[in-house]
Design a protein around this motif. Structure first.
Motif, mmCIF file in Angstrom:
data_model
loop_
_atom_site.group_PDB
_atom_site.id
_atom_site.type_symbol
_atom_site.label_atom_id
_atom_site.label_comp_id
_atom_site.label_asym_id
_atom_site.label_seq_id
_atom_site.Cartn_x
_atom_site.Cartn_y
_atom_site.Cartn_z
ATOM 1 N N LEU A 27 4.821 136.999 25.574
ATOM 2 C CA LEU A 27 4.374 136.498 27.405
ATOM 3 C C LEU A 27 5.994 136.410 28.053
ATOM 4 C CD1 LEU A 27 1.902 133.502 25.474
ATOM 5 C CD2 LEU A 27 1.481 136.086 26.910
ATOM 6 N N PRO A 28 5.604 136.949 28.938
ATOM 7 C CA PRO A 28 6.261 136.409 29.821
ATOM 8 C C PRO A 28 6.653 135.326 30.236
ATOM 9 C CG PRO A 28 5.508 138.398 30.816
ATOM 10 C CD PRO A 28 4.826 137.637 29.630
ATOM 11 N N TRP A 29 8.067 134.702 30.924
ATOM 12 C CA TRP A 29 8.068 134.005 31.288
ATOM 13 C C TRP A 29 7.660 132.786 32.242
ATOM 14 C CZ3 TRP A 29 10.090 130.986 36.309
ATOM 15 C CH2 TRP A 29 9.554 129.488 35.748
ATOM 16 N N LEU A 30 6.885 133.927 33.549
ATOM 17 C CA LEU A 30 5.786 133.419 34.459
ATOM 18 C C LEU A 30 4.715 133.167 33.782
ATOM 19 C CD1 LEU A 30 6.949 135.744 37.453
ATOM 20 C CD2 LEU A 30 7.272 133.042 37.318
ATOM 21 N N VAL A 31 4.109 133.729 33.182
ATOM 22 C CA VAL A 31 2.546 133.499 32.275
ATOM 23 C C VAL A 31 2.639 132.490 31.631
ATOM 24 C CG1 VAL A 31 0.629 134.671 31.212
ATOM 25 C CG2 VAL A 31 2.157 136.080 32.587
ATOM 26 N N ARG A 32 3.423 132.309 30.675
ATOM 27 C CA ARG A 32 3.850 130.709 30.229
ATOM 28 C C ARG A 32 3.634 130.198 31.325
ATOM 29 N NH1 ARG A 32 8.018 133.287 27.789
ATOM 30 N NH2 ARG A 32 9.269 131.404 27.660
ATOM 31 N N ARG A 33 4.418 129.597 32.054
ATOM 32 C CA ARG A 33 4.508 128.690 33.313
ATOM 33 C C ARG A 33 3.232 128.142 33.572
ATOM 34 N NH1 ARG A 33 8.129 128.850 38.581
ATOM 35 N NH2 ARG A 33 6.287 130.562 39.112
ATOM 36 N N ARG A 34 2.731 129.415 33.978
ATOM 37 C CA ARG A 34 1.290 129.148 34.255
ATOM 38 C C ARG A 34 0.133 129.295 34.209
ATOM 39 N NH1 ARG A 34 -0.883 128.848 39.776
ATOM 40 N NH2 ARG A 34 1.110 130.077 40.292
ATOM 41 N N ILE A 35 -0.113 128.756 32.248
ATOM 42 C CA ILE A 35 -0.587 128.229 31.497
ATOM 43 C C ILE A 35 -0.845 126.710 31.234
ATOM 44 C CG2 ILE A 35 -0.831 128.109 28.886
ATOM 45 C CD1 ILE A 35 -0.765 131.225 28.608
ATOM 46 N N HIS A 36 0.270 126.984 31.063
ATOM 47 C CA HIS A 36 1.249 125.557 31.430
ATOM 48 C C HIS A 36 0.225 124.082 32.683
ATOM 49 C CE1 HIS A 36 3.260 125.028 27.881
ATOM 50 N NE2 HIS A 36 4.282 125.690 28.411
ATOM 51 N N ARG A 37 0.421 125.419 33.848
ATOM 52 C CA ARG A 37 -0.501 124.301 34.886
ATOM 53 C C ARG A 37 -1.692 124.776 34.957
ATOM 54 N NH1 ARG A 37 3.420 127.120 39.727
ATOM 55 N NH2 ARG A 37 5.550 125.792 39.553
ATOM 56 N N ASP A 38 -1.890 126.076 34.348
ATOM 57 C CA ASP A 38 -3.659 126.285 34.726
ATOM 58 C C ASP A 38 -4.376 125.399 33.236
ATOM 59 O OD1 ASP A 38 -3.440 126.916 37.279
ATOM 60 O OD2 ASP A 38 -3.394 128.908 36.287
ATOM 61 N N ARG A 39 -3.875 125.005 32.586
ATOM 62 C CA ARG A 39 -4.991 124.975 31.611
ATOM 63 C C ARG A 39 -6.141 123.619 31.457
ATOM 64 N NH1 ARG A 39 0.809 123.015 27.621
ATOM 65 N NH2 ARG A 39 0.443 121.035 29.131
ATOM 66 N N PRO A 40 -5.708 122.911 32.241
ATOM 67 C CA PRO A 40 -7.121 122.015 32.180
ATOM 68 C C PRO A 40 -8.106 122.087 32.986
ATOM 69 C CG PRO A 40 -4.147 120.654 33.377
ATOM 70 C CD PRO A 40 -4.185 121.912 33.390
ATOM 71 N N LEU A 41 -7.864 123.410 33.495
ATOM 72 C CA LEU A 41 -9.036 124.148 33.755
ATOM 73 C C LEU A 41 -10.220 125.151 32.951
ATOM 74 C CD1 LEU A 41 -7.790 126.724 36.297
ATOM 75 C CD2 LEU A 41 -8.288 124.466 37.027
ATOM 76 N N LEU A 42 -9.243 124.505 31.497
ATOM 77 C CA LEU A 42 -10.136 124.231 30.079
ATOM 78 C C LEU A 42 -11.612 124.067 29.623
ATOM 79 C CD1 LEU A 42 -7.319 125.765 27.790
ATOM 80 C CD2 LEU A 42 -9.713 127.833 28.271
ATOM 81 N N ALA A 43 -11.260 122.486 30.685
ATOM 82 C CA ALA A 43 -11.732 121.580 30.754
ATOM 83 C C ALA A 43 -13.545 121.461 31.157
ATOM 84 C CB ALA A 43 -12.184 120.092 30.889
ATOM 85 N N ASP A 44 -13.528 122.325 31.842
ATOM 86 C CA ASP A 44 -14.929 123.089 33.160
ATOM 87 C C ASP A 44 -15.721 124.057 31.660
ATOM 88 O OD1 ASP A 44 -14.246 120.819 34.818
ATOM 89 O OD2 ASP A 44 -13.104 121.968 35.817
ATOM 90 N N VAL A 45 -15.009 124.964 31.116
ATOM 91 C CA VAL A 45 -15.731 125.743 30.272
ATOM 92 C C VAL A 45 -16.655 125.079 29.535
ATOM 93 C CG1 VAL A 45 -15.556 127.798 28.942
ATOM 94 C CG2 VAL A 45 -13.376 127.522 30.399
ATOM 95 N N PRO A 46 -18.238 126.049 29.979
ATOM 96 C CA PRO A 46 -19.383 125.226 28.746
ATOM 97 C C PRO A 46 -18.672 126.042 27.718
ATOM 98 C CG PRO A 46 -20.080 127.181 30.166
ATOM 99 C CD PRO A 46 -18.301 127.544 30.209
ATOM 100 N N SER A 47 -19.324 124.788 26.613
ATOM 101 C CA SER A 47 -19.311 124.320 24.851
ATOM 102 C C SER A 47 -19.577 126.214 24.687
ATOM 103 C CB SER A 47 -20.223 123.646 24.903
ATOM 104 O OG SER A 47 -21.938 123.494 25.240
ATOM 105 N N SER A 48 -20.726 126.764 25.227
ATOM 106 C CA SER A 48 -20.808 127.732 24.392
ATOM 107 C C SER A 48 -19.775 128.659 23.996
ATOM 108 C CB SER A 48 -22.628 128.235 25.104
ATOM 109 O OG SER A 48 -22.139 128.505 26.527
ATOM 110 N N ARG A 49 -19.227 129.128 25.522
ATOM 111 C CA ARG A 49 -17.930 129.834 25.505
ATOM 112 C C ARG A 49 -16.895 129.503 24.414
ATOM 113 N NH1 ARG A 49 -15.675 132.127 30.720
ATOM 114 N NH2 ARG A 49 -14.738 134.041 29.119
ATOM 115 N N MET A 50 -16.616 128.337 24.270
ATOM 116 C CA MET A 50 -16.036 127.408 23.533
ATOM 117 C C MET A 50 -15.649 127.989 22.327
ATOM 118 S SD MET A 50 -12.961 126.539 25.036
ATOM 119 C CE MET A 50 -12.283 125.217 26.339
#
Length: 393
Positions: free
Chosen positions: A195-218
């Motif tokens: 994973l390139p550094w920019l992708v890793r940084r974006r993962i760290h920034r955007d991971r709170p968005l996972l809280a809004d994913v429906p439980s069925s997809r999780m």
């Protein structure tokens, strides 16, 4: 290698993709799924574009033997349904076709337009569809008719360099679908793709968005991970990225604060991976046993009890998995297995020289045996799949 051309808005021919032949990509046609090839050929015979796409092409190029094959086509779901009696249209936000075979289900999608924000049903061309793919390694199109791979985004080059690069711009890729964070980590682990550094940084920034994913997809994502044959390293990397806390908060928090639980969880999942590689796909209840046994028997509220009331164990199990929501019968089945095999589960542990993928120095997972069976017999559980909270168990 050949080149593919399309016409620009001004009418000029412009190079749009590279077309790799067998001499370039070295895909072994013996690893292709014959039913997927038949589906592609039938669509092509009726005048539609059709290709094998996604993870299957990526894995073939990595020298693996993919089990799941997806097809993408210029035919609409209604047109596909007319060609295959053994099919059904699924989905509302984005319609897909499942073609049913005796031992598998093949998923066929229609090329999506670049105007198809999110999961809307706006169909387009092959050139547009590739821009809707998540990563370049998953944006390759394989044509079994002439054994060629069409590459619009340098995906083959990235696979050979063992790097996972996004197709969608970084400021949109995880915002549009946060589950791509989990999949990026999963693809990186299973494919050995950096994973390139920019992708890793974006993962760290955007991971709170996972809280809004429906439980069925999780729920589906967790079971895909557990049944992948690489559950141990994937869960380990999800913990490193602090992403597991949004998939299953309770085990993530326990692993963060208790190093012994984390060690045992990864060791248990390594054993699961070995069984998965030896036996193939496993039932969901058996996957849940490996994921939750250590918590219920040693690190949860019942760690000092010889007898665990089934009803209490059931609710503790559900709370441990939340927001993942398996079917009640799967939780009950897993709980019965944990109770029935309590002694073996408490003794079962890979050797100290086990690698990250669950294999020992000799290449095959090993199991330590010995010790007396601990704990008493637990009350019988209901086997009809009903919720014990309402069944009076």
């Amino acid at each position: 290698m050949r080149k593919r051309y399309t016409r620009s808005e001004s009418g000029r021919l412009v190079e749009s993709a590279l077309v790799f032949t067998q001499e370039d990509h070295h895909i072994d046609t013996g690893d292709l799924d014959h039913d997927a090839v038949k589906v592609v050929r039938r669509l092509q015979q009726h005048g539609y574009e059709a290709y094998i796409v996604g993870g299957a092409v990526r894995d073939l190029l990595l020298g693996k033997h993919p089990k799941d094959f997806d097809v993408s086509s210029s035919a609409t779901p209604t047109q596909i349904r007319r060609l295959f009696r053994n099919s059904r249209v699924i989905g509302k936000r984005f319609r897909l076709v499942h073609i049913l075979f005796r031992d598998k289900v093949l998923e066929v999608s229609t090329f999506r337009s670049q105007e198809a924000a999110g999961f809307k049903n706006v169909y387009g061309t092959l050139e547009e569809d590739v821009r809707r793919r998540d990563f370049t390694a998953n944006a390759l199109f394989y044509n079994p008719r002439d054994n060629t791979v069409i590459d619009f985004v340098s995906g083959l080059q990235h696979i050979r360099k063992r790097v996972l690069r996004p197709v969608i711009p970084l400021d949109r890729i995880f915002v549009e679908d946060p589950v791509r964070i989990i999949r990026a980590i999963k693809y990186s682990v299973t494919g050995g793709l950096r994973l390139p550094w920019l992708v890793r940084r974006r993962i760290h920034r955007d991971r709170p968005l996972l809280a809004d994913v429906p439980s069925s997809r999780m729920t589906e994502e967790l079971f895909k991970i557990l049944n992948s044959g690489h559950a141990a390293p994937i869960i380990d990397h999800l913990l490193r990225y602090n992403a597991l806390q949004h998939l299953t908060p309770r085990p993530a928090e326990l692993a963060r604060t208790n190093s012994e639980y984390r060690r045992k969880l990864i060791a248990r999942l390594s054993l699961l991976d070995a069984k998965r590689r030896d036996s193939g796909a496993m039932e969901r209840k058996d996957l849940l046993v490996s994921f939750a046994a250590d918590y219920l028997l040693e690190f949860g509220a019942f760690d000092d009890q010889k007898r665990i009331p089934f009803r209490d164990g059931y609710f503790a199990f559900k709370d441990f998995l939340f927001p993942v929501t398996p079917a009640n019968r799967e939780v009950e089945g897993a709980l019965r297995e944990i109770f029935r095999n309590k002694g073996r589960l408490l003794r079962e542990e890979p050797p100290e020289d086990t690698d990250a993928d669950g294999t020992s120095a000799g290449g095959r997972p090993r199991r330590r045996r010995g010790g007396r069976r601990r704990g008493g017999r637990v009350p019988a559980a209901r086997g009809d799949g009903s919720d014990p909270a309402t069944s009076g168990t």
